[in-house]
Enzyme design. Sequence first.
Site, mmCIF file in Angstrom:
data_model
loop_
_atom_site.group_PDB
_atom_site.id
_atom_site.type_symbol
_atom_site.label_atom_id
_atom_site.label_comp_id
_atom_site.label_asym_id
_atom_site.label_seq_id
_atom_site.Cartn_x
_atom_site.Cartn_y
_atom_site.Cartn_z
ATOM 1 N N GLU A 92 23.499 21.407 60.864
ATOM 2 C CA GLU A 92 22.396 21.224 59.924
ATOM 3 C C GLU A 92 21.291 20.349 60.518
ATOM 4 O O GLU A 92 21.523 19.519 61.390
ATOM 5 C CB GLU A 92 22.893 20.641 58.617
ATOM 6 C CG GLU A 92 23.654 19.360 58.806
ATOM 7 C CD GLU A 92 24.464 18.987 57.575
ATOM 8 O OE1 GLU A 92 24.946 19.906 56.882
ATOM 9 O OE2 GLU A 92 24.607 17.805 57.324
ATOM 10 N N CYS A 109 15.455 15.288 61.150
ATOM 11 C CA CYS A 109 16.745 14.663 61.459
ATOM 12 C C CYS A 109 17.633 15.747 62.066
ATOM 13 O O CYS A 109 17.921 16.748 61.401
ATOM 14 C CB CYS A 109 17.354 14.119 60.171
ATOM 15 S SG CYS A 109 19.021 13.482 60.361
ATOM 16 N N CYS A 116 31.982 15.805 64.535
ATOM 17 C CA CYS A 116 31.878 14.591 65.356
ATOM 18 C C CYS A 116 33.282 14.060 65.640
ATOM 19 O O CYS A 116 34.095 13.941 64.724
ATOM 20 C CB CYS A 116 31.053 13.529 64.638
ATOM 21 S SG CYS A 116 30.881 12.005 65.596
ATOM 22 N N CYS A 120 34.237 8.314 61.714
ATOM 23 C CA CYS A 120 34.001 7.168 60.836
ATOM 24 C C CYS A 120 34.499 7.526 59.436
ATOM 25 O O CYS A 120 34.292 8.637 58.964
ATOM 26 C CB CYS A 120 32.516 6.812 60.796
ATOM 27 S SG CYS A 120 31.879 6.322 62.401
ATOM 28 N N CYS A 123 32.059 8.913 56.675
ATOM 29 C CA CYS A 123 31.078 9.931 57.092
ATOM 30 C C CYS A 123 31.674 11.323 56.967
ATOM 31 O O CYS A 123 32.714 11.621 57.550
ATOM 32 C CB CYS A 123 30.631 9.661 58.523
ATOM 33 S SG CYS A 123 29.630 10.995 59.212
ATOM 34 N N HIS A 219 27.553 -1.496 60.838
ATOM 35 C CA HIS A 219 28.395 -1.291 59.640
ATOM 36 C C HIS A 219 29.378 -2.392 59.280
ATOM 37 O O HIS A 219 29.805 -2.485 58.133
ATOM 38 C CB HIS A 219 29.171 0.030 59.705
ATOM 39 C CG HIS A 219 28.326 1.229 59.959
ATOM 40 N ND1 HIS A 219 27.044 1.346 59.464
ATOM 41 C CD2 HIS A 219 28.550 2.367 60.670
ATOM 42 C CE1 HIS A 219 26.534 2.502 59.849
ATOM 43 N NE2 HIS A 219 27.420 3.128 60.587
ATOM 44 N N ASN A 293 25.893 6.838 50.581
ATOM 45 C CA ASN A 293 25.535 8.021 49.828
ATOM 46 C C ASN A 293 26.804 8.588 49.218
ATOM 47 O O ASN A 293 27.633 9.139 49.911
ATOM 48 C CB ASN A 293 24.908 9.029 50.795
ATOM 49 C CG ASN A 293 23.891 9.879 50.122
ATOM 50 O OD1 ASN A 293 22.978 9.370 49.475
ATOM 51 N ND2 ASN A 293 24.043 11.167 50.261
ATOM 52 N N CYS A 335 24.446 13.902 55.513
ATOM 53 C CA CYS A 335 24.628 14.873 56.587
ATOM 54 C C CYS A 335 26.089 15.280 56.660
ATOM 55 O O CYS A 335 26.980 14.457 56.596
ATOM 56 C CB CYS A 335 24.189 14.284 57.917
ATOM 57 S SG CYS A 335 22.421 14.345 58.133
HETATM 58 N N1 SAH Z 1 26.569 9.362 65.200
HETATM 59 C C1 SAH Z 1 25.397 8.596 65.077
HETATM 60 C C2 SAH Z 1 24.230 9.328 64.448
HETATM 61 C C3 SAH Z 1 24.523 10.173 63.231
HETATM 62 S S1 SAH Z 1 24.969 9.348 61.744
HETATM 63 C C4 SAH Z 1 25.658 7.294 64.344
HETATM 64 O O1 SAH Z 1 26.714 7.159 63.747
HETATM 65 O O2 SAH Z 1 24.818 6.412 64.444
HETATM 66 C C5 SAH Z 1 23.454 8.590 61.220
HETATM 67 C C6 SAH Z 1 23.645 7.445 60.266
HETATM 68 O O3 SAH Z 1 24.104 7.884 58.979
HETATM 69 C C7 SAH Z 1 24.675 6.440 60.768
HETATM 70 O O4 SAH Z 1 24.209 5.130 60.666
HETATM 71 C C8 SAH Z 1 25.829 6.694 59.820
HETATM 72 O O5 SAH Z 1 26.676 5.606 59.730
HETATM 73 C C9 SAH Z 1 25.135 7.027 58.519
HETATM 74 N N2 SAH Z 1 26.006 7.647 57.527
HETATM 75 C C10 SAH Z 1 27.023 8.506 57.730
HETATM 76 N N3 SAH Z 1 27.605 8.852 56.555
HETATM 77 C C11 SAH Z 1 26.937 8.202 55.574
HETATM 78 C C12 SAH Z 1 27.056 8.155 54.157
HETATM 79 N N4 SAH Z 1 27.974 8.868 53.502
HETATM 80 N N5 SAH Z 1 26.195 7.360 53.480
HETATM 81 C C13 SAH Z 1 25.250 6.672 54.130
HETATM 82 N N6 SAH Z 1 25.080 6.689 55.471
HETATM 83 C C14 SAH Z 1 25.918 7.432 56.188
HETATM 84 FE FE1 SF4 Z 2 30.087 10.512 64.017
HETATM 85 FE FE2 SF4 Z 2 29.497 10.209 61.446
HETATM 86 FE FE3 SF4 Z 2 30.486 8.175 62.818
HETATM 87 FE FE4 SF4 Z 2 27.977 9.014 63.329
HETATM 88 S S1 SF4 Z 2 28.724 8.117 61.415
HETATM 89 S S2 SF4 Z 2 29.580 8.497 64.827
HETATM 90 S S3 SF4 Z 2 28.226 11.208 62.966
HETATM 91 S S4 SF4 Z 2 31.544 10.091 62.397
#
Ligand code: SAH
Ligand code: SF4
Length: 343
Positions: A92, A109, A116, A120, A123, A219, A293, A335
Site C-alpha cells: 500500500e 507515504c 515486515c 513490532c 504494528c 517508542h 492508531n 499502514c
Molecule cells: N519500519 C519503519 C517505517 C514504517 S512504520 C519504522 O518502523 O520506522 C512508520 C511509523 O508508523 C513508525 O514510527 C511506526 O512505529 C508507526 N506505527 C506503526 N503502527 C502504528 C500504529 N498502529 N499506530 C501508530 N503508529 C504506528
Molecule cells: Fe516494521 Fe511496523 Fe516495526 Fe516499522 S513499525 S519496523 S513497519 S513492524
Amino acid sequence: MDKKLIMDYSLDELKTILQEAGFQGYRAKQIWDWMYGKFVGSFDEMANIPKTLREYLKEHFYLSPYDIVEASEGTDSTKYLLRSKIDGELIEAVYMNFEGKDDTWHTACISVQVGCPVGCKFCQTGLSGFSRNLTAGEIIGQIWIFEHMKKEVDRIVFMGMGEPLLNFDNVYKSIKVFTDKRAFGMSPRRITLSTVGIIEGMKKLLDSDLKVHLAVSVHAPLHDLRMSLVPVEDSNPIDKVLDMAHQYAKDRGVRLTAEYVMLDGINDSLEHAEALARLLRGKVKRINLIPYNDTFAGFRRPPEERILAFQNHLKDKGFIVTVRKSVGKDVDAACGMLRRRNL
Ligand code: SAH
Ligand code: SF4
C-alpha cells in the site's frame, strides 16, 4: 520469458540493455523523459520511440509495476492498495494532503517491503508477517503511479510497510531516481526515511552519499520496555542507533526526529518522558508523538490530557515536540490494514 520492470534499471543500465539488444543508447534517456517526465502509462505513447523499439519494450518490460486494486478515501488522504505485476503481492501507498497557510502540500507515504520482518507488537504490518523486499522499481513505481494519476508529490516519507534499512540497496537506488534531475528531480530535503534502527543499515546509510531527513522509531526509552515492543532492540540497542543517527544528521545538516508511538498505560507516563529526555539529550531535538492508531492487538491510545502532559514535560526540557495530527485518522498511521483485509 518473464517480463521485467523497466523502473528497476538506472539510466546507464537501461542504456546498456538497449545497446545489447541492438538499439541506440540515447533512446534510454528518451524513454526516461516519457516515463519520469511525462509519466505516460504505456510504451505506445512514447511518440519519438521507433515502433520496433516500442514492440521490444512491450515484449520485455512492464512500464507500471502495479495494478491498483482499491483506493480508499479518508478525510485528507487516500490509501491505495497495489498489486505487483511480478507476483501478485499486495502493498500500500498513501497520498496525503496537508493544508498550509497559503497552499496544500502533498506527501506520499510509501512501502519498501511486503509485510515486515521486524514484528513490532503494535504494528499491523509487523504482525502480518513478511514475504519479500520490494525492488527499486516497485518503490519508485509508487510515486510514479501518483504522478501518472496527476497527483503531484511534494514530499516522500518512507513510512509505509516495511523497514527501509533492511532493504537498503533498493531504497538507495530509488532515492537516487527520486533526486535525479533527469527523473523526478526532487530535493533530498523533501524526503524522510523512517527506521526502527538497524545497526548494519545505519552503517550503510552513514557510508552513503544520501542526504535525506531521518526519523528514528524510538517508542520506549528503556531497554526492557523497548525489547517488548520492538524485538530488534535485542541486537540493535537504541542508544547506539541514536549515536549513529546523530552522526549522520550532523554530518549532512539534515533533520533528525525521534518518533514515539504513544500506548496507553505502557510508555506514556511522566517517568517515561523523563527517561526519554535523558536518552535523547545531545542527540535528537525533535520528537514526534504518534498517538496509537487504534486498530487491533489490545493496545489503546492514551487520553488526550496524558499525551499533552507528556508533550509539555518534554517541551519544558527544551525539545521540539509535535503530536502527529491524524491525517485522516482512518488511513494514515494504520499502514498494513488495507492489505490485511484483502488477504
Ligand atoms: N519500519 C519503519 C517505517 C514504517 S512504520 C519504522 O518502523 O520506522 C512508520 C511509523 O508508523 C513508525 O514510527 C511506526 O512505529 C508507526 N506505527 C506503526 N503502527 C502504528 C500504529 N498502529 N499506530 C501508530 N503508529 C504506528
Ligand atoms: Fe516494521 Fe511496523 Fe516495526 Fe516499522 S513499525 S519496523 S513497519 S513492524
